[in-house]
Each structure stands twice: as C-alpha cells, then as structure tokens.
Design a protein around this motif. Structure first.
Motif, short mmCIF file in Angstrom:
data_model
loop_
_atom_site.label_atom_id
_atom_site.label_comp_id
_atom_site.label_asym_id
_atom_site.label_seq_id
_atom_site.Cartn_x
_atom_site.Cartn_y
_atom_site.Cartn_z
N ALA A 1 0.83 -1.20 0.00
CA ALA A 1 0.00 0.00 0.00
C ALA A 1 0.87 1.26 0.00
CB ALA A 1 -0.92 -0.01 1.22
N MET A 2 1.85 1.26 0.83
CA MET A 2 2.74 2.43 0.92
C MET A 2 3.42 2.69 -0.39
SD MET A 2 2.72 3.50 4.11
CE MET A 2 3.56 3.41 5.66
N THR A 3 3.76 1.64 -1.12
CA THR A 3 4.50 1.81 -2.36
C THR A 3 3.66 2.42 -3.46
OG1 THR A 3 5.54 -0.27 -1.76
CG2 THR A 3 6.06 0.63 -3.93
N TYR A 4 2.40 1.98 -3.56
CA TYR A 4 1.65 2.36 -4.75
C TYR A 4 0.55 3.37 -4.53
CZ TYR A 4 3.96 -1.62 -6.89
OH TYR A 4 4.90 -2.47 -7.38
N ALA A 5 0.07 3.47 -3.29
CA ALA A 5 -1.15 4.25 -3.12
C ALA A 5 -0.92 5.74 -3.02
CB ALA A 5 -1.88 3.76 -1.87
N ASP A 6 -1.90 6.46 -3.56
CA ASP A 6 -1.91 7.90 -3.33
C ASP A 6 -2.53 8.20 -1.98
OD1 ASP A 6 -2.94 8.10 -6.72
OD2 ASP A 6 -0.92 8.39 -5.89
N HIS A 7 -3.48 7.34 -1.62
CA HIS A 7 -4.24 7.58 -0.41
C HIS A 7 -4.50 6.23 0.24
CE1 HIS A 7 -6.81 10.22 2.02
NE2 HIS A 7 -7.69 9.24 2.05
#
Lengths: 256, 259, 313
Positions: free
Chosen positions: A202-208
């Motif tokens: 999640a940290m790698t790809y997400a904007d939010h």
C-alpha cells in the motif's frame, strides 16, 4: 467520483461496518489496508452489491453523484465503469464457456462492439497467447486465469477498478509484476480501489491509504501522513511490517 | 436406557401381533359377515369375503417386512462382494462391472418384474428375483465407490505396505469402515422395497391370494371405495407408516454412525 | 461431435443387443418344454411325432445363437410374433393400446414439468414464500408416497366423494386428469427438490456472482449462465427416471383401468402370453436406449468442457 457516506452494515444487531465514509477521485489509487476481518472485503462487496439480503445496510454510496441502489442502471455501471478483479480467479469463470465467449458476453452486455484488435493487443501486453481464447477455464493455469481476470476487468476501460486482495497468494516477484502492470496500464486511465493487507504494498503504490480495524476507518492519508501518524493501530501495523522498522528502510523500498 | 426401551416395545408389539393373529384366522372367509363394521371380534371390520381385516393387515406386514429383509440381505451381500472386488481386490473387473451397473440402473424395474412374472408365473419367487435383479446394481455401485474412496486412506495404504494381502485388508480394514454407509442405505431401502412389493402385489404380481399383502388388499378393496373406504384406508395407512418408519430408522442410523 | 454420437450409438446398440438377448432367453426360461407349452394352450391331444415336427419347424432344435439371430431379424422387421391368446400380431396389439399409454405418460410428464419447474425455481429464489413450502410438501409426498396411493387418494377425493371426475376408464379428457395428476406428482416430487438444490448451488457459484458484477445482463445471465449450469443434473436424472416413469404408468393404468400397454402387459402375465411380454421387453429396451442416447448427446452439448481430450478428470 465514488463517494461513500456513512455506510454501516449490521447482521442481526452485530455491527460489521460502522460509519465508513470516504471518496475516490479520478486517477487516484486508494488502498484499503487492515487485518483479516476488518471489513475490507465487506466494504468492497457492498460497493459492488454482492451482499446477501440478510444484512441490514444504512448509509449511501454515490457514483458520479448518483445513488447506487437496485436500479436498472447498475448493470451498465458494473463491468463498464467499475471493473472488478476478484480474489479467487480460478472460480470466476463459467466452466462451460470458452474464454472468448466470456469476453464476448462482456462486450455484448455493455453494448460495445467486439473489438478483436483491442483484445489482441491487451492480451499481448499481459502475455496471454491468442490461442487461449478457445480454451475452457479448466484448461488454463492459475496465472493465465488471473491474467484473464485482469483483462476482463480492464478491457472496457472503466474509470474505477476494484481489486480485492489479488496479490494475496502470489509470491513477491509475481505480485510485483501484477501491480506494476496494473499501475502502468491502468493507472493512467482509471482509479484504483486496492484492498490488501500488505502495508508495504500500500505504501509503495497508493496515493491515499485507508486503514481499517473492526469495521471502522481508523486512519487515513498518504504515506507520509501514515508514517508520522499518532494512531496506535497504524503505528502497530508499521512496526509489525519487518522492513518498515525504520524510515530509511521505507525510503529504500519506495525509491527502488 | 433407550436401547432397552426399544427392545421392550419391539417385543411387546411382537407379542401383541402374535396374539392377535392367532386369535383370528386371517384366511377364514365368512360370507354372511361381509364388509362388516368394526366390532369386538373384528377390530377393524371384515373385508368383502368376511375375513378379518386386522389380522390380515398384521400378517401382510410380517410377510412384506420378511420378504424385503431377505431381498435386501441378498442384494446387499452380492453388492458388497462385487463392489469390493471391483473397487479394490481385483481392479481389472472395474470397467465391466461399471458398464453393467450403469446399463442396468436405467432399465425399468417394473417391466422386468412383469416379464419375469410372466415367465415364471406370478409368485413370491418371481417377485423376489425381479427386485433382486434390479437392486443388486445399486449396491454394487455404492460399495464400489465407497471402497474406492476408502482404499486411498492412510490405514489401507499402510496395510498394503506392510504386505497384507488384499482380501484380508478388505475384510479387516475396508469393510468395517464402509459398513455404516451401507447400513444406512439398507435401512432406506427397506422402505423402498416394501413399496415395490406393495406396488407389485397391487397389480397382481407377487404375493398371491389368499396370502394377504397390503397392495393386494388395496387392489381388492378399491372396488368398494365408495361404500367402505376403510378397506383401502387401513392398508394404505400401513404402507405410509412403514415409509415413515424406514425413513426415521435411516435418520437414526445416520446420526448414530455420524455418516 | 459426430464421433461422440457414433461412439455412444455403438455403446447403446450393444446394450440393446444384450438386453434383447436376455429377453430372448426368457422364453427358454419357462419351466418345462416351450413347445409343449405352446401346444398346451390349444389343449389338443398331439402325438409325439407332431411335437417333434413342430419343434423343428419352430426352430427349437437349432443352436441358441442361431435362434437368436433369426429372432433378431424378425424383430428388425417389426415382427414380434403373435399373441398366444388372440392370435393377433403383437405389433397390432401394441398399436391398439399405445395411444392410451402415450396419453397417460405425456399427461403425467406435462403435469410434472408444470409443477416442478415453477415450484422448484420459486423455492430457490424465494425460499421463505408460500410456494416454497408448498413445493417442499409436494416433493416429500411425491417422492415418498407410492404412486398408487397418491392415485387412490385423488380418486377418493375427486372422483368418489366430489364426483368431479370419472373413477376409472378412458372416456374423454376428464378421465385423463386424475391419472396424469397422480403421475405428475409422483414424478415431479423428485424433480422439485433437484431443481431447487441445483439452482441454489448454481446461483451461489462464484462465476455467477462475478458475472453479475461484470455487468452481464439479467436475461443473459439467466439463460446462458444459470440455466445452462442447472440443466445437466436435471437431464441426467431424467434419463434415470424414465424407468420409474414406465413403472408408474403400468401401475396407474391398472388403478384407473386405463386401457394402455401397461394394462395389456399385466393381463398377458396372468394369461401367460409370452410373445406379448417379449415384445414389451423389446419395445421398452428400444425406448430406454433411445432416450438415453438423446440425453447423452444433450449433456455433451451443454458441458463441452468435460469432453476435451486433454483434460485430466
């Protein structure tokens, strides 16, 4: 684009989701993280209207400022404007229909002409050979089936794609491949609602990122916000992920 | 505790039945007393030939239950033997056995019974033969599948590895595990076979007069349906009772063996 | 596909031959000398020479398989022999009676479909409704209570008491109602339960839910996905239930005195009219074989994925 407003789901007085509210904008990658049982899948299923009638739901879901109910409109939204990549891809195809027939059904149901070229190029992108179109699901390998799931979810260029823990059973490299492909191919044209329990992903790809626990959203924000967050649950998640023990390690993961 | 109650009530019923049947002759016709209403001597009245209905019912019950037990025992035994052999002991037979059972299951049982009855004459023997010829295939198939499943389990494989011969394994390991399933099916079949016997006696094949049989009694009594519906009602009631009883027995057995 | 049909036809053809061989053997099963038996019917005094001559004439001295082949060639020419009692050709007897049996079977099947399909479907989609409870009740009655009891009950209520329908016999449409209803309930009972459980299974299947999420329209969903997945078990069951259907027809013909082939058979049993019985066996075998051939083909069409050569099952 997609707005969830105070969504609560109960089953016989037992609350499963409580007061969930958030929104997804265009070209935004939103991740839903949380432990098993936190309500992530339930939230996704309620957006897609996959839930059985025995649950009591309050609150509203808006798609492009229209309420999603049991209206006839829903058919045109699902599959066309909202794409879905299921977790269990092996059972997501009718065993007696060839892959091509599945694709044709999809196009037909949304009144789109069967575009052989588009399909061909999309298949080439994800390394699916054309002759697989005439095969039945049980003749395909797990990986091939999953890629077909991706294909069917994205081929009509929906504005939002919902992926429910699709990297769960995959090894690290394959998971990477899948998420990279999704980000490059679809990240341009679509928003993503990505459900995962892998915080690093999640940290790698997400904007939010939305953090869920026991049916509630307990924390939300982008990765910087989460790193600096005072929320005890978020902190425990961060600490639990072995490579996220220190900020430097995290930077290393992201900038790789 | 419950078992003792069961045995006692069973014995009681048997004693009562015996007493009742020996009191009144089920074969004694008495044309002066035809179609009588229930009385002290004839608790359920008499039929069109003046025979006592109750004693005939009870005798018919005994005959029917006895016959079906025989049939089921025969077919189950054949089925167990063939099924175990084709499923485990001598697998090469499997194809033939499967093809034969598949084909036979589809064939109409009534037709076979009719033709056999025609050839051998309508009698108890032809009936038993006909029903057995039909039912053996279902037991064979059942046992075959069960044995096949069981043979993949750990304890059987261990026995094989230890060098135990196939027949011995079948007797000591496979069959005991498979028995509960078979017993449950047998209990269900009891009801089904009783139905078959009644149906065949109804159309005139099977148990012949003057031996009473529920189906036969119904067949005789239906001519008086308008005036004495009881003649049809009581045998029908017995049949329904038997169905319920057999279903409950099989449910009890299922629960007992946790199948 | 054609290869499949050819192969199955061969298999069923073989089954047909085996069955007919057994029915041929049956005449030889008659205790005692068949020739003597045939002659006894006439109750004439015949001397030994006559008996021997007749024996040879009728072909009883030939080896068994020669007799079988001869008999088979007669069958193919639709010559099933003559009735021992009336002397009429068996095929003629059948022709006279099959109309009634056909009416009964068709009526029963119609009632079964009309009952089972709607009730089974409704009880799958709306499990709490009145219809669902009705469906459950009917299916229990139909599958556990023997058909002649159902028939008797209906006969007593509607024919004897209410006198809405004739009790027995074949006199116009209203004679067909009670027998068809009986047969329909008896046959339909099993199907209601089957349809309901199949539909429930299919509707809960992942691929149906996901098809809905992919936006497949309801109508297409219903026909292409749900119905197609639900049909195979029902068709399989039908192939197997033909046997009980035929049995039920015989019993009901006796009960309602409906003059069809079944009743003819029972009478033939009592009169020991072997050619008729044998003809019946042959006829039934033909019917069973062809129906099963058809169901095999239908299953192949509905489930092509099970017949791929390189599929490990």
């Amino acid at each position: 684009m997609l707005v969830i407003d105070q969504l609560s789901i109960k089953h016989d007085e037992r609350p499963l989701l409580q007061d969930v509210s958030f929104a997804i904008e265009r070209n935004e990658w939103v991740c839903l993280v949380g432990a098993s049982g936190s309500g992530k899948s339930l939230l996704v299923k309620s957006i897609l209207q996959m839930l059985p009638n025995t649950l009591q739901t309050t609150g509203t879901i808006y798609w492009n400022d229209q309420e999603i109910g049991d209206a006839s409109k829903t058919c045109s939204i699902y599959g066309c404007e909202i794409g879905y990549i299921p977790q269990h891809y092996t059972t997501s195809f009718a065993p007696f229909l060839t892959m091509d027939e599945h694709i044709r059904d999809l196009f037909e149901s949304h009144d789109e002409a069967y575009d052989k070229d588009r399909i061909r190029s999309a298949m080439a992108e994800i390394h699916l050979s054309e002759e697989l179109l005439n095969r039945y699901p049980l003749e395909l390998s797990g990986g091939q089936l999953q890629r077909f799931c991706l294909l069917l979810a994205s081929i009509l260029q929906p504005t939002l794609i919902i992926a429910d823990e699709i990297t769960n059973a995959l090894d690290v490299l394959t998971a990477r491949q899948v998420t990279e492909w999704l980000k490059s191919m679809i990240g341009q044209t679509s928003s993503m609602l990505w459900v995962t329990h892998d915080l690093a992903e999640a940290m790698t790809y997400a904007d939010h990122i939305l953090v869920m626990k026991d049916g509630r959203i307990v924390d939300a924000g982008n990765r910087e916000h989460l790193i600096a967050s005072e929320n005890p649950y978020t902190k425990s998640l961060l600490q639990a992920a072995p490579i996220l023990k220190r900020e430097e390690r995290l930077e290393h993961v992201i900038t790789r | 505790m419950k078992q003792r109650r069961f045995i006692i009530s069973g014995l009681a019923i048997f004693v009562v039945m015996y007493a009742l049947t020996s009191m009144v002759d089920p074969f004694a016709t008495n044309v002066t007393n035809r179609l009588a209403s229930p009385s002290l001597h004839h608790l359920l009245g008499t039929d069109h030939l003046g025979r006592d209905v109750l004693s005939r019912l009870l005798l018919a019950g005994g005959i029917t239950v006895g016959l079906s037990t025989v049939i089921i025992l025969i077919t189950a035994t054949v089925g167990i033997i063939l099924g175990t052999i084709s499923g485990f002991v001598y697998r090469k037979l499997e194809r033939i056995v499967t093809k034969v059972t598949d084909a036979t299951i589809i064939f109409p049982d009534t037709v076979l019974a009719i033709v056999l009855a025609g050839v051998l004459g309508p009698s108890i023997q032809s009936l038993v033969l006909a029903i057995s010829l039909i039912k053996w295939t279902s037991y064979t198939r059942l046992v075959h599948t069960l044995v096949l499943q069981e043979s993949t389990k750990g304890h059987v494989l261990a026995a094989r590895v230890n060098g135990l011969s196939k027949p011995k394994i079948a007797l000591r390991h496979v069959l005991p595990a498979v028995c509960p399933h078979i017993l449950v099916v047998m209990s269900l079949d009891l009801g089904k076979v009783i139905l078959l016997i009644s149906a065949f006696s109804f159309i005139g094949l099977g148990v012949q007069l003057p031996l009473p049989e529920w189906g036969g009694m119904i067949s005789e009594g239906r001519h008086y349906l308008a005036t004495n519906p009881a003649l049809v009602f009581w045998p029908a009631f017995c049949i329904v009772l038997t169905i319920i009883g057999s279903t409950r027995l099989s449910t009890k057995l299922t629960r007992h063996f946790q199948v | 596909m054609t290869r499949f049909v050819a192969r199955k036809s061969l298999e069923w053809g073989l089954a047909f031959l085996v069955f007919t061989f057994f029915s041929f053997l049956l005449l030889r099963l008659v205790p005692g000398d068949p020739v003597l038996y045939l002659l006894k019917v006439d109750e004439l005094q015949v001397d030994v020479a006559e008996i021997d001559r007749l024996r040879e004439e009728l072909g009883f001295t030939d080896p068994v398989w020669v007799q079988y082949v001869n008999w088979l060639s007669e069958i193919v020419r639709l010559n099933l022999g003559d009735s021992l009692i009336t002397g009429q050709p068996v095929t003629q007897l059948f022709k006279n009676n099959y109309a009634a049996t056909f009416e009964l079977a068709a009526g029963g099947l119609l009632v079964a479909i009309v009952l089972a399909v709607p009730l089974g479907t409704i009880s799958a989609f709306r499990p709490m409704s009145v219809f669902s409870k009705l469906a459950t009740g009917l299916s229990i009655v139909g599958s556990s209570v023997p058909s002649f009891l159902i028939g008797l009950f209906l006969m007593y209520v509607f024919a004897v008491s209410l006198q809405w329908f004739p009790v027995m016999g074949r006199n116009g449409w209203d004679s067909l109602v009670l027998p068809s209803l009986t047969l329909g309930i008896a046959v339909g009972g099993v199907y209601i339960r089957l349809i309901r459980s199949t539909l429930l299974d299919v509707m809960a299947a992942d691929y149906v839910v996901i098809a809905k999420v992919r936006g497949i329209r309801s109508k297409k969903l219903l026909t292409r996905y749900i119905a197609r997945a639900a049909l195979p078990p029902v068709i399989s069951m039908f192939g197997v239930s033909v046997a009980s259907l035929m049995g039920g027809v015989v019993v009901l013909e006796v009960l309602f005195a409906y003059p069809g082939v079944g009743k003819l058979m029972v009478d033939s049993v009592l009169r020991r009219d072997f050619p008729v019985l044998q003809g019946y066996l042959v006829f039934t075998t033909c019917l069973v074989v062809s129906i099963n051939l058809v169901t095999n083909v239908m299953l192949r069409l509905l489930q092509p994925h099970l017949y791929r050569k390189d599929v490990s099952r």
